[in-house]
Design an enzyme around this catalytic site. Sequence first.
Site, PDB file in Angstrom:
ATOM      1  N   GLY A  92       1.059  -1.441   0.081  1.00 62.31           N
ATOM      2  CA  GLY A  92      -0.408   0.403   0.078  1.00 62.31           C
ATOM      3  C   GLY A  92       0.969   1.334  -0.115  1.00 62.31           C
ATOM      4  O   GLY A  92       0.761   2.169  -1.009  1.00 62.31           O
ATOM      5  N   ARG A  93       2.243   1.221   0.983  1.00 61.05           N
ATOM      6  CA  ARG A  93       2.902   2.410   1.035  1.00 61.05           C
ATOM      7  C   ARG A  93       4.190   2.200   0.196  1.00 61.05           C
ATOM      8  O   ARG A  93       5.328   3.143   0.601  1.00 61.05           O
ATOM      9  CB  ARG A  93       3.203   2.511   2.062  1.00 61.05           C
ATOM     10  CG  ARG A  93       3.277   2.090   3.588  1.00 61.05           C
ATOM     11  CD  ARG A  93       3.545   2.449   4.355  1.00 61.05           C
ATOM     12  NE  ARG A  93       3.498   1.368   5.596  1.00 61.05           N
ATOM     13  CZ  ARG A  93       3.460   1.508   6.720  1.00 61.05           C
ATOM     14  NH1 ARG A  93       3.559   2.604   7.014  1.00 61.05           N
ATOM     15  NH2 ARG A  93       3.657   0.404   7.684  1.00 61.05           N
ATOM     16  N   LYS A 113       9.874   2.142   1.429  1.00 67.49           N
ATOM     17  CA  LYS A 113       8.681   2.530   1.498  1.00 67.49           C
ATOM     18  C   LYS A 113       8.814   3.500   2.443  1.00 67.49           C
ATOM     19  O   LYS A 113       8.976   4.199   3.226  1.00 67.49           O
ATOM     20  CB  LYS A 113       9.199   1.655   2.884  1.00 67.49           C
ATOM     21  CG  LYS A 113       8.068   0.750   4.045  1.00 67.49           C
ATOM     22  CD  LYS A 113       8.085  -0.327   4.752  1.00 67.49           C
ATOM     23  CE  LYS A 113       6.967  -0.307   5.756  1.00 67.49           C
ATOM     24  NZ  LYS A 113       7.167  -1.602   6.976  1.00 67.49           N
ATOM     25  N   GLY A 126      -0.091   5.938   2.668  1.00 70.28           N
ATOM     26  CA  GLY A 126       1.013   5.144   1.605  1.00 70.28           C
ATOM     27  C   GLY A 126       2.522   6.281   2.302  1.00 70.28           C
ATOM     28  O   GLY A 126       3.443   5.998   1.680  1.00 70.28           O
ATOM     29  N   ARG A 176      14.735  -0.084   2.298  1.00 67.73           N
ATOM     30  CA  ARG A 176      15.125  -1.489   2.553  1.00 67.73           C
ATOM     31  C   ARG A 176      15.672  -2.181   1.442  1.00 67.73           C
ATOM     32  O   ARG A 176      15.526  -2.330   0.054  1.00 67.73           O
ATOM     33  CB  ARG A 176      13.665  -2.374   3.309  1.00 67.73           C
ATOM     34  CG  ARG A 176      13.352  -3.415   3.808  1.00 67.73           C
ATOM     35  CD  ARG A 176      12.517  -4.094   4.068  1.00 67.73           C
ATOM     36  NE  ARG A 176      10.926  -4.449   3.543  1.00 67.73           N
ATOM     37  CZ  ARG A 176       9.781  -3.903   3.848  1.00 67.73           C
ATOM     38  NH1 ARG A 176       9.627  -3.909   4.917  1.00 67.73           N
ATOM     39  NH2 ARG A 176       9.196  -4.745   3.018  1.00 67.73           N
ATOM     40  N   ASP A 252       1.938 -12.221   6.386  1.00 63.04           N
ATOM     41  CA  ASP A 252       2.506 -11.418   5.040  1.00 63.04           C
ATOM     42  C   ASP A 252       3.341 -10.639   5.343  1.00 63.04           C
ATOM     43  O   ASP A 252       3.897 -10.227   4.582  1.00 63.04           O
ATOM     44  CB  ASP A 252       1.073 -10.381   4.957  1.00 63.04           C
ATOM     45  CG  ASP A 252       1.021  -9.009   5.950  1.00 63.04           C
ATOM     46  OD1 ASP A 252       0.352  -9.412   6.988  1.00 63.04           O
ATOM     47  OD2 ASP A 252       1.450  -7.798   5.806  1.00 63.04           O
ATOM     48  N   ASN A 253       3.991 -10.893   6.630  1.00 58.57           N
ATOM     49  CA  ASN A 253       5.255 -11.304   6.777  1.00 58.57           C
ATOM     50  C   ASN A 253       6.468 -11.734   7.303  1.00 58.57           C
ATOM     51  O   ASN A 253       6.999 -12.004   8.204  1.00 58.57           O
ATOM     52  CB  ASN A 253       5.107 -10.218   7.906  1.00 58.57           C
ATOM     53  CG  ASN A 253       3.721  -8.981   8.612  1.00 58.57           C
ATOM     54  OD1 ASN A 253       4.056  -7.954   7.811  1.00 58.57           O
ATOM     55  ND2 ASN A 253       3.549  -8.685   9.772  1.00 58.57           N
ATOM     56  N   ASP A 262       9.965  -7.536   8.202  1.00 59.12           N
ATOM     57  CA  ASP A 262       8.128  -6.177   8.672  1.00 59.12           C
ATOM     58  C   ASP A 262       9.117  -6.392  10.175  1.00 59.12           C
ATOM     59  O   ASP A 262       8.243  -6.468  10.989  1.00 59.12           O
ATOM     60  CB  ASP A 262       7.239  -6.729   8.234  1.00 59.12           C
ATOM     61  CG  ASP A 262       6.602  -5.565   7.485  1.00 59.12           C
ATOM     62  OD1 ASP A 262       6.603  -4.570   8.192  1.00 59.12           O
ATOM     63  OD2 ASP A 262       5.301  -5.528   7.214  1.00 59.12           O
TER      64      ASP A 262
HETATM   65  P1  AMP Z   1       1.917  -3.017   7.183  1.00 58.12           P
HETATM   66  O1  AMP Z   1       1.562  -3.893   8.629  1.00 58.12           O
HETATM   67  O2  AMP Z   1       3.391  -3.286   7.982  1.00 58.12           O
HETATM   68  O3  AMP Z   1       1.984  -5.412   7.583  1.00 58.12           O
HETATM   69  O4  AMP Z   1       1.072  -3.306   6.290  1.00 58.12           O
HETATM   70  C1  AMP Z   1      -0.249  -4.448   6.706  1.00 58.12           C
HETATM   71  C2  AMP Z   1      -1.042  -3.876   5.208  1.00 58.12           C
HETATM   72  O5  AMP Z   1      -0.812  -2.656   5.697  1.00 58.12           O
HETATM   73  C3  AMP Z   1      -0.278  -4.081   4.483  1.00 58.12           C
HETATM   74  O6  AMP Z   1      -0.909  -3.797   3.056  1.00 58.12           O
HETATM   75  C4  AMP Z   1       0.232  -2.503   4.292  1.00 58.12           C
HETATM   76  O7  AMP Z   1       0.859  -1.877   2.497  1.00 58.12           O
HETATM   77  C5  AMP Z   1      -0.483  -1.308   4.442  1.00 58.12           C
HETATM   78  N1  AMP Z   1      -0.748  -0.171   5.125  1.00 58.12           N
HETATM   79  C6  AMP Z   1       0.400  -0.132   6.396  1.00 58.12           C
HETATM   80  N2  AMP Z   1      -0.038   1.457   6.424  1.00 58.12           N
HETATM   81  C7  AMP Z   1       0.064   2.444   5.396  1.00 58.12           C
HETATM   82  C8  AMP Z   1      -0.458   3.524   4.882  1.00 58.12           C
HETATM   83  N3  AMP Z   1       0.263   5.204   5.128  1.00 58.12           N
HETATM   84  N4  AMP Z   1      -0.506   3.698   3.671  1.00 58.12           N
HETATM   85  C9  AMP Z   1      -1.473   2.933   3.080  1.00 58.12           C
HETATM   86  N5  AMP Z   1      -0.995   1.271   3.603  1.00 58.12           N
HETATM   87  C10 AMP Z   1      -1.016   1.248   4.081  1.00 58.12           C
HETATM   88 MG    MG Z   2       3.862  -6.430   6.425  1.00 63.86          MG
END
Ligand code: AMP
Ligand code: MG
Length: 494
Positions: A92-93, A113, A126, A176, A252-253, A262
Site C-alpha cells: 500500500g505504501r 517504504k 502511503g 529496505r 504477509d510478514n 517487517d
Molecule cells: P504492515 O502492518 O506494515 O504489515 O501493513 C499491513 C498492510 O497495510 C499492508 O498492505 C501495507 O501496505 C498497508 N499499509 C500500512 N500502512 C499504510 C499506509 N500508511 N498507507 C498505505 N498502506 C498502508
Molecule cells: Mg506487512
Amino acid sequence: MATLEHFNWTHSFFELGPDFFQAKSPDPVAAPYIIDANPEAATLIGLDLAEFERPEFVEYFSGNRLLPGAQPLAMDYSGHQFGLYNPRLGDGRGLLLGAVQNGSGHAWDVYLKGCGPTRFARGFDGRATLRASIREYLGGEAVHGLGIPTTRSLAVIGIGELVFRETPQPGALLVRLSDSHVRFGSFENFHYTNRPEAVTQLADFVIQRHYPDIANEANKYQLLFRTVMHKTARLIAQWQSVGFIHGVMNTDNMTLTGTTFDYGPFGFMDRFNPDFTPNQTDGHGRYAFGRQAEIGHWNLTKLGETLTHLIAPEIITEELEQYQTVFNRYYLELMGGKLGLEILDSEVAGLVGTLFQKLYEHQVDYTLFFRRLADFPRETPANLRAMFNDPADLDALLDLYRKLIEREDPDLDDRKEKMNRVNPRFILRNYLLERAIDQAMKQSDYSEVERLRILLQDPYNDRPEIFKRYGIDPELYAAETPDSHVEMRLSCSA
Ligand code: AMP
Ligand code: MG
C-alpha cells in the site's frame, strides 16, 4: 563499486507480468534529507560510500527522482492477520525498485517504504512515520548483528512533511534491502482467488531465484516447501535464542526465504517472560514470545494449503509433521551454544526447561543472565547471583549445570570465549530505541540513531576505539532495562 546511476539491476519479479503487481513510480516529497545512511548496507549492493554525499542520493531514495534502471512496482499479496484472512493487502505504501546484484553475485531487492499510496493503499496515505522507519532501520541492524537472517536498510530519509496518525508526526522513507519480498501471503493471494497457475508461477520464480539447486528435481515443489519449513523453523529458533519477539507474525510478514521481515511492534526480552509480546494490539498474546514456534507452524500450514495442486495433501501433512522435530533440533543446538555445551542430550534439554522456569520465577534479565554465565564454573559472579530472589534456586540449577560442563571437560577459556560469541552484551532494548527516536523527533538530533547502529552491528564485543569515536558508554547500553520501562508495549501504527 557502483555509483547510483550504475547499479547492476535485475527485474525477475517484474517479468512475472502485471497479474502480480501494479507498476507505479514513487510520489514526490517535500524537502527530503538523510537521517542516517548505513555503510554496511551500501556494501551489500556494491554502492560506493562516497555516493552518500551526493545530493542525488536523497533525490533518488526519497522517490523524487527515479533511479536509472529501476522498475518500480507494488506487489499484490494478501494474508492471515491475527488468524483471520484478509484478501486485500498488497504494497500500500512501498515499491520494489528491482534487485541489485553485488560483486559476489548475490542479489538484494531494493524497496522504498513510504513513497505514496498505491492501488493497494485502501484509503491510507502511503506514507511512513519517522519513528516507525527508525524502528525498522535499527531493528534490522540489531537482528543482523546477532547473526540472524533479516532485511537490512540502506538509509532512513526524513521528509519535510507531516503524516497523520493518532497525532501529526514527522514523515520518512525507509530504503529496505531484502533477499526476497515474496511472502506466504503472496501465495495465499493467488490461491484464494482461484489462480493456481499463478501460484505455480510464483513457486517457480522462488525456486529459480532462491533455490536453483532443486530446480531440476522431480519433486521440486515438495522440496521447496520443505526448505521453507526448515528456514522458518531455524529463523524462529534463532529469535527464541536471543529473546526476539517479532510482534506481528501475520502470513504477509513471512518470506519464502526465512528472513526476519517487517519490523513493527517488535522487541527484545527484558526479564524472561514467555507470555510477553511488545504488541499492544495483540490482546490475546497470539504472537507472544512463547508462541512464536507454534505460529511458525500455523503459518506454514497456510502456505501448504496454497500448494495442494502441486503437492499431494498427505505429503504436505507429512512435511509439516517434521516441523517440531526440526525446530527442536535447531533450538537445542542454539541453547547448547548459549550454555557452552556440546553434548546435546535429554539432560541438556531438561536443564534448559528448568532454567527457563527459574528465569521466569525470578524475573531475570534474559540477555544479562547468559552473558554473566560465561564466568561459571570458574566463579559464580556476584552480579549473576544478585539476579535471583532466592540464591538457593540458582545454586540448584548450577549444580546440575556444573555436572554437564564437567562431563565435557572443556578448556574453560575457550568455552567462555565461545559463549561470549553467541550471548550478546548489547541488545536493542525498546527504551534505548525510543530514546533515539525521541531525540530525532524532538531535537532533530540523529546521533543516537547512528550510535545504536554502530553499537548493534557487533553486539558481542567492546570496541573501545570505535566507542570513543562515537561517544558510546558501553556500561550504559549493556545495563538492564530500568523498572519503569520493562516490557514496553507499542501499537501497530506507532
Ligand atoms: P504492515 O502492518 O506494515 O504489515 O501493513 C499491513 C498492510 O497495510 C499492508 O498492505 C501495507 O501496505 C498497508 N499499509 C500500512 N500502512 C499504510 C499506509 N500508511 N498507507 C498505505 N498502506 C498502508
Ligand atoms: Mg506487512
